[in-house]
Design a protein around this motif. Structure first.
Motif, PDB file in Angstrom:
ATOM      1  N   THR A   1       0.835  -1.204   0.000  1.00 17.78           N
ATOM      2  CA  THR A   1       0.000   0.000   0.000  1.00 17.78           C
ATOM      3  C   THR A   1       0.873   1.259   0.000  1.00 17.78           C
ATOM      4  O   THR A   1       0.623   2.204  -0.757  1.00 17.78           O
ATOM      5  CB  THR A   1      -0.899   0.015   1.255  1.00 17.78           C
TER       6      THR A   1
ATOM      7  N   GLU B   1       2.650   1.865  -3.465  1.00 17.89           N
ATOM      8  CA  GLU B   1       1.734   2.297  -4.515  1.00 17.89           C
ATOM      9  C   GLU B   1       1.218   3.715  -4.232  1.00 17.89           C
ATOM     10  O   GLU B   1       1.102   4.533  -5.140  1.00 17.89           O
ATOM     11  CB  GLU B   1       0.587   1.273  -4.601  1.00 17.89           C
ATOM     12  N   THR B   2       0.942   4.005  -2.969  1.00 19.67           N
ATOM     13  CA  THR B   2       0.496   5.354  -2.598  1.00 19.67           C
ATOM     14  C   THR B   2       1.588   6.367  -2.946  1.00 19.67           C
ATOM     15  O   THR B   2       1.312   7.433  -3.506  1.00 19.67           O
ATOM     16  CB  THR B   2       0.194   5.409  -1.075  1.00 19.67           C
TER      17      THR B   2
ATOM     18  N   ILE C   1       1.667   7.004  -6.710  1.00 24.29           N
ATOM     19  CA  ILE C   1       0.551   7.833  -7.185  1.00 24.29           C
ATOM     20  C   ILE C   1       0.742   9.298  -6.781  1.00 24.29           C
ATOM     21  O   ILE C   1       0.496  10.212  -7.561  1.00 24.29           O
ATOM     22  CB  ILE C   1      -0.795   7.276  -6.655  1.00 24.29           C
ATOM     23  N   LEU C   2       1.203   9.523  -5.558  1.00 22.42           N
ATOM     24  CA  LEU C   2       1.348  10.904  -5.070  1.00 22.42           C
ATOM     25  C   LEU C   2       2.651  11.555  -5.542  1.00 22.42           C
ATOM     26  O   LEU C   2       2.843  12.754  -5.365  1.00 22.42           O
ATOM     27  CB  LEU C   2       1.308  10.936  -3.533  1.00 22.42           C
TER      28      LEU C   2
ATOM     29  N   VAL D   1      -5.201   1.010  -1.281  1.00 28.72           N
ATOM     30  CA  VAL D   1      -4.465   2.140  -1.853  1.00 28.72           C
ATOM     31  C   VAL D   1      -5.412   3.312  -2.097  1.00 28.72           C
ATOM     32  O   VAL D   1      -5.108   4.453  -1.733  1.00 28.72           O
ATOM     33  CB  VAL D   1      -3.769   1.712  -3.175  1.00 28.72           C
ATOM     34  N   ASP D   2      -6.589   3.031  -2.676  1.00 29.93           N
ATOM     35  CA  ASP D   2      -7.560   4.101  -2.954  1.00 29.93           C
ATOM     36  C   ASP D   2      -7.877   4.876  -1.684  1.00 29.93           C
ATOM     37  O   ASP D   2      -7.944   6.091  -1.676  1.00 29.93           O
ATOM     38  CB  ASP D   2      -8.878   3.513  -3.493  1.00 29.93           C
TER      39      ASP D   2
ATOM     40  N   VAL E   1      -4.816   6.987  -0.502  1.00 27.79           N
ATOM     41  CA  VAL E   1      -4.600   8.124  -1.411  1.00 27.79           C
ATOM     42  C   VAL E   1      -5.682   9.179  -1.173  1.00 27.79           C
ATOM     43  O   VAL E   1      -5.401  10.379  -1.104  1.00 27.79           O
ATOM     44  CB  VAL E   1      -4.582   7.658  -2.891  1.00 27.79           C
ATOM     45  N   ARG E   2      -6.916   8.721  -0.998  1.00 28.07           N
ATOM     46  CA  ARG E   2      -8.021   9.666  -0.753  1.00 28.07           C
ATOM     47  C   ARG E   2      -7.767  10.465   0.531  1.00 28.07           C
ATOM     48  O   ARG E   2      -7.884  11.692   0.545  1.00 28.07           O
ATOM     49  CB  ARG E   2      -9.332   8.858  -0.627  1.00 28.07           C
TER      50      ARG E   2
ATOM     51  N   LEU F   1      -4.815  12.940  -0.087  1.00 23.98           N
ATOM     52  CA  LEU F   1      -5.176  14.102  -0.906  1.00 23.98           C
ATOM     53  C   LEU F   1      -5.987  15.108  -0.089  1.00 23.98           C
ATOM     54  O   LEU F   1      -5.816  16.315  -0.228  1.00 23.98           O
ATOM     55  CB  LEU F   1      -5.962  13.664  -2.150  1.00 23.98           C
TER      56      LEU F   1
END
Ligand code: DC
Length: 230
Positions: A19, A22-23, A26-27, A212-213, A216-217, A220
């Protein structure tokens, strides 16, 4: 958007590293696997027969150890011990069987925590471990604490070992995870525990993508908030 520190703590084999990695991707943040640092120290101690009960020997060994991370051709971060790539070796069962004892030593923790703080001082990092939200970065903007059912964790770890051609029976894995949970959560120096302001994430019934979603949420939301708000 401001750069923040994402601290991911929790038990072994809950999907923390996957996690976190991948986070970070993405960031566009740096990923720091603090478990890998304790594993690298353990590898060095085993190879140099360092006696854990001899503080001088431990300190001398720590002074000889340089741990770093480099990103490989596929974009994955790999662990280096004194210039050598040890990414594969540190995941072996012999390391898992000794790492909790090594990482409970105060001298080891002080050396690693200092280094982790230096690595994260510019922020813009995702760090996973056991004490990131409580000790290393108690001011992290996002803290996540991960857990999952023991059997699910054991099967995940078995699959990971198999992917590296190491076949270990499920009972041995459960025994190792139990023992590590026990040592990691009861040690005197920075034990594994959830920070008061951490978001709890039980990964028993969710997929890696869902984990991960969610992280990330949450990240953000923190990145777009005013700095003085939690
Ligand atoms: O995340 P992992 O399973 O690779 O971590 C290996 C061991 O390192 C774990 O059993 C406890 C220790 N550890 C720690 O004490 N503090 C951290 N921040 C990360 C790991």
């Amino acid at each position: 958007m401001r750069k923040i520190i994402v601290a991911i703590d929790g038990y072994s084999a809950c999907g923390k590293s996957t996690t976190a990695k991948e986070t970070a991707r993405i960031l566009g943040f740096r990923y720091i696997d603090t478990g890998a640092m304790y594993r690298a120290v353990t590898l060095y101690f085993l190879e140099h027969h360092v006696s854990l009960t001899n503080p001088r020997e431990v300190q001398k060994a720590l002074d000889q150890i340089k741990i770093g991370f480099r990103v490989n051709k596929e974009g994955r971060s790999e662990t280096y011990l004194n210039g050598l790539n040890v990414e594969r070796e540190i995941r072996e069962m012999r390391i898992s069987e000794n790492v909790s004892q090594v990482s409970a030593l105060p001298a080891v923790r002080h050396a690693m925590v200092d280094q982790q703080r230096r690595m994260g001082k510019e922020r813009g990092v995702v760090m996973d471990g056991r004490d990131i939200g409580t000790v290393v970065f108690p001011d992290a903007e996002l803290k996540v604490f991960m857990g999952a059912d023991m059997l699910v964790r054991a099967f995940r770890r078995q699959k990971e070992l198999l992917s590296r051609d190491e076949m270990v029976d499920i009972d041995t894995i459960i025994e190792n995870l139990r023992k590590r949970d026990e040592i990691d959560s009861t040690r005197k120096e920075s034990p594994l525990r959830k920070a008061g302001d951490a978001v709890e994430l039980d990964t028993t019934h969710i997929t890696i993508d869902e984990q991960v979603d969610e992280v990330v949420r949450l990240a953000l939301a923190r990145m777009t908030r005013q700095p003085n708000r939690r």
